[in-house]
Design a protein around this motif. Structure first.
Motif, mmCIF file in Angstrom:
data_model
loop_
_atom_site.group_PDB
_atom_site.id
_atom_site.type_symbol
_atom_site.label_atom_id
_atom_site.label_comp_id
_atom_site.label_asym_id
_atom_site.label_seq_id
_atom_site.Cartn_x
_atom_site.Cartn_y
_atom_site.Cartn_z
ATOM 1 N N ASN A 1 0.878 -1.212 -0.030
ATOM 2 C CA ASN A 1 -0.109 -0.063 -0.071
ATOM 3 C C ASN A 1 0.817 1.385 0.066
ATOM 4 O OD1 ASN A 1 -2.867 -0.352 -0.282
ATOM 5 N ND2 ASN A 1 -2.791 -1.472 1.742
ATOM 6 N N THR A 2 1.828 1.255 0.892
ATOM 7 C CA THR A 2 2.787 2.381 0.733
ATOM 8 C C THR A 2 3.451 2.506 -0.355
ATOM 9 O OG1 THR A 2 3.132 1.729 3.349
ATOM 10 C CG2 THR A 2 4.609 3.450 2.622
ATOM 11 N N LEU A 3 3.984 1.512 -0.789
ATOM 12 C CA LEU A 3 4.709 1.300 -2.266
ATOM 13 C C LEU A 3 3.806 2.025 -3.269
ATOM 14 C CD1 LEU A 3 7.209 0.465 -3.359
ATOM 15 C CD2 LEU A 3 6.242 -1.658 -4.126
ATOM 16 N N ASN A 4 2.652 1.606 -3.345
ATOM 17 C CA ASN A 4 1.645 2.310 -4.100
ATOM 18 C C ASN A 4 1.635 3.768 -3.994
ATOM 19 O OD1 ASN A 4 -0.272 2.205 -6.339
ATOM 20 N ND2 ASN A 4 -2.040 1.949 -4.794
ATOM 21 N N GLN A 5 1.537 4.212 -2.779
ATOM 22 C CA GLN A 5 1.414 5.604 -3.057
ATOM 23 C C GLN A 5 2.847 6.432 -3.300
ATOM 24 O OE1 GLN A 5 0.514 6.509 1.421
ATOM 25 N NE2 GLN A 5 -1.506 5.379 1.183
ATOM 26 N N TYR A 6 3.911 5.559 -2.940
ATOM 27 C CA TYR A 6 5.399 6.040 -3.349
ATOM 28 C C TYR A 6 5.326 6.287 -4.708
ATOM 29 C CZ TYR A 6 7.024 5.706 1.282
ATOM 30 O OH TYR A 6 7.154 5.749 2.730
ATOM 31 N N VAL A 7 4.683 5.051 -5.469
ATOM 32 C CA VAL A 7 4.977 4.773 -6.955
ATOM 33 C C VAL A 7 4.033 6.088 -7.450
ATOM 34 C CG1 VAL A 7 4.068 3.422 -8.792
ATOM 35 C CG2 VAL A 7 5.377 2.575 -7.075
ATOM 36 N N LEU A 8 3.022 6.229 -6.820
ATOM 37 C CA LEU A 8 2.142 7.292 -7.339
ATOM 38 C C LEU A 8 2.853 8.557 -7.667
ATOM 39 C CD1 LEU A 8 -1.648 6.671 -5.892
ATOM 40 C CD2 LEU A 8 -0.913 6.635 -8.323
ATOM 41 N N LYS A 9 3.679 9.067 -6.235
ATOM 42 C CA LYS A 9 4.253 10.122 -6.265
ATOM 43 C C LYS A 9 5.367 10.292 -7.445
ATOM 44 C CE LYS A 9 3.683 11.148 -1.547
ATOM 45 N NZ LYS A 9 4.173 11.053 0.150
ATOM 46 N N LEU A 10 6.209 9.079 -7.466
ATOM 47 C CA LEU A 10 7.242 9.050 -8.627
ATOM 48 C C LEU A 10 6.805 9.114 -9.765
ATOM 49 C CD1 LEU A 10 9.210 6.025 -7.117
ATOM 50 C CD2 LEU A 10 9.938 8.298 -7.201
#
Lengths: 232, 436
Positions: free
Chosen positions: B204-213
């Motif tokens: 879930n966190t990774l998903n948010q990071y990926v969205l940011k990236l």
């Protein structure tokens, strides 16, 4: 009761002298036969004996007629005492109106006495008689011997049961008539309750006993008989 | 009443009254009467106590004259008389004859009386002993029969007891197995749950990071397109974007993350079902929804259900049923597994539940090969299996049977070779207490 024939106005009763082998049952009957009057009693029939031991039984009949005309015949039987004749004992005991148990007073015979008494209880049940209701008298015979059970012990053992006990010496004729009288007395009560000998036939206890034993119902009577026995 | 072997009833009482004519017979008395006449009497007779003539000899016409009468005693009673008639001249002779007759008859009677008594007593004793022997024989036969029966049934009883013991032993083993499987499942579930937790959380966190990236990268990409720092750089950036297939990556990364999250979710569900199936947390009775328990069982069996198998659920509305859910699941599990394992290709398993007449009825119907009639009544027996040695325990349906009957329920099987099998389970609901 062997039979009661209203049509012939006749009643036949049965008394049985029971007890261990050689306790003096036949001697009791022989003595009775000798002591009591010819009048009112019949002949003593002693059936086949072997070495003076009873195989079948002995029979002494008595007769009397009640004021009502009712003829009463009282047959006194002995049983064979030996263990092996148990079937004959059962046959003789059938329809008995009273039992005199003749015990042997000798200390050595205590076991035989109690075994024979158990045998009596068992056989009474077998022939459908209730020992609690049946007229029963116990005679301790052979009081003239030594090494015999003492009177205190007899009283202690038998008094609580309420069964009359007579001490005797059949060979000398002592206590024989008393035993018979006690048994006849109890038997009268037993028969009177059902057949109303007194009320319907005018035959009260005194008359019944007088006719059968030639005495009256009191201690003097017993003494008289002892006297006769002693004389004999 | 005694009956002898000729069917003649024999009922003699010692002491029974005897009549004169029973005791004295013609051959006994007639010679005596004849002798009396020969000695000089004109007639001689024996009469009974009623006056009836029993025996007579001599000239009855010449009765006139002298009569001598002598009594006959039986047991001391007068049972009759001897009557001697003769000429009045012969008084002494007649008296003497009378006396002789009296004594002779007395002896004959005594002897006959004794013989009769002895004979009858003996007969009574013999018959009585015979009756007793027959009774003893009957009892012996009875007890012999009992012992024979006991001996023959002993082996069978031992066998039955042994089977019972085996069954109890197997049940115990099975229960132990269930417990250890449950514990293992609970342990595994716990161990999986932890990493699964941080995997889900991290994704879930990774998903948010990926969205940011992605957002940042998109911003750079868009800015480069309008006015880059230098021309070469723009071209290089475009080429690199293309080479790295970032358009596709942008699209795929969402799917990957979404699938991973789904996967984690599924693992979580399996673990939860496994825990629920083993009911390791709740080893006690509770109000269960039978439909939910069937679903739970099916979920655990997911990996055993091939793609082509069709499960048709036909659930009715059911009241809650008070039971140990782990047991009930186990009972369903064994039936469903059986159907799946025996099932041919294109198997359809129809599961129907109904509630009626204070009962819950559950039907598992398949279109498999069916159960041959020859073994149909044995399938609930313990250790009965059609599988190869080592493949099946033969305990599955027995366990189901034991569980269902422990809830006072019933299980029935209907089957037709080649057409399929239906297992029907009936679970009685507790009687409702009605207010009167």
């Amino acid at each position: 009761m062997i039979e009661y024939d209203e049509f012939e106005n006749k009643m036949v009763l049965k008394l049985v002298y029971y007890g261990p082998a050689l306790s003096g049952k036949t001697t009791n009957l022989l003595s009775l036969h000798d002591i009591l009057d010819q009048d009112g009693r019949g002949d003593l029939t002693v059936l086949d004996t072997k070495d003076d031991r009873t195989i079948f039984f002995d029979l002494l009949p008595f007769f009397l007629t009640a004021p009502s005309g009712l003829k009463i015949k009282l047959k006194v039987f002995t049983v064979p005492g030996q263990v092996k004749h148990d079937a004959t004992r059962k046959a003789v005991l059938q329809r008995a109106d009273g039992v005199a148990f003749i015990a042997d007073s000798q200390l050595s015979e205590e076991t035989n006495n109690s075994e024979s008494f158990s045998n009596l209880e068992k056989n009474l049940e077998f022939v459908g008689l209730d020992i609690e209701k049946l007229p029963l008298v116990i005679q301790f015979n052979k009081r003239d011997l030594t090494n015999i059970i003492n009177e205190d012990d007899i009283t202690r053992i038998w008094e609580p049961t309420g069964i009359p006990v007579v001490l005797s010496s059949a060979l000398a004729g002592h206590g024989v008539v008393e035993t018979f009288r006690r048994l006849v007395e109890l038997t009268y009560g037993h028969i009177d309750r059902k057949y109303l000998l007194g009320a319907n036939h005018g035959l009260d206890k005194n008359m019944f006993m007088q006719k059968l034993t030639g005495g009256t119902v009191n201690d003097a009577g017993f003494k008289d008989n002892r006297h006769i026995a002693a004389e004999y | 009443m005694i009956e002898d072997n000729q069917g003649v009833q024999y009922d003699y009482v010692v002491g029974e009254e005897k009549q004169l004519n029973e005791l004295i017979k013609g051959p006994d008395i007639m010679p005596l009467l004849k002798s009396a006449v020969n000695a000089g009497a004109s007639s001689a007779a024996l009469v009974n106590s009623a006056g009836e003539t029993l025996f007579r000899y001599g000239d009855t016409d010449r009765e006139a004259g002298l009569t001598v009468k002598k009594p006959v005693y039986l047991e001391g009673e007068t049972a009759g008389h001897i009557i001697i008639n003769g000429h009045s001249d012969r008084k002494h002779l007649l008296e003497a004859i009378g006396e002789l007759m009296f004594n002779a008859v007395k002896i004959i009677l005594q002897s006959n009386f004794k013989t009769l008594l002895a004979t009858e007593t003996h007969k009574t004793v013999v018959y009585q002993s015979y009756e007793e022997l027959i009774e003893t024989n009957r009892k012996l036969k009875l007890s012999e029969g009992k012992y024979r029966e006991l001996a023959s049934s002993l082996e069978k009883q031992v066998q039955e007891r042994t089977e019972e013991l085996n069954r109890a032993h197997a049940r115990l083993l099975h229960q132990e197995k269930l417990v250890s499987v449950g514990q293992l499942a609970a342990g595994v579930a716990h161990e999986i749950n932890n990493p699964l937790g941080f995997i889900s959380s991290n994704i879930n966190t990774l998903n948010q990071y990926v969205l940011k990236l992605k957002e940042m990268l998109s911003f750079y990409h868009a800015a480069f397109d309008k006015k880059g720092p230098s021309g070469e750089c723009v071209e290089e950036s475009k080429e690199k974007w293309k080479r790295l297939k970032l358009d596709f990556v942008f699209k795929d990364v969402d799917d990957l993350i979404k699938e991973s999250l789904d996967g984690a979710q599924r693992v979580k569900k399996i673990v939860s079902d496994l825990k629920g199936f083993s009911h390791i947390d709740e080893d006690h009775e509770s109000d269960a929804d039978i439909n939910a328990e069937i679903d739970r069982t099916l979920n655990v069996l997911t990996h055993e259900i091939p793609q082509e198998v069709e499960i048709v659920k036909d659930y009715g509305k059911l009241p809650s049923f008070s039971c140990n859910p782990a047991h009930i699941c186990q009972a369903f599990f064994n039936i469903i597994l059986n159907a799946l394992q025996a099932g041919a290709k294109g198997l359809t398993l129809r599961i129907a539940t109904r509630s009626a007449n204070n009962m819950i009825a559950i039907h598992f119907s398949d279109n498999g090969p069916g159960i041959p009639e020859s073994i149909r009544n044995r399938i609930f027996e313990p250790f009965f299996t059609t599988k190869e040695v080592g493949k099946g325990t033969g305990m599955g349906l027995n366990v189901t049977f034991e569980i269902i009957t422990s809830y006072r329920g019933a299980i029935e099987v209907e089957s037709e070779a080649g057409k399929g099998t239906t297992f029907s389970i009936m679970l009685p609901l507790p009687q409702k207490v009605e207010n009167v």
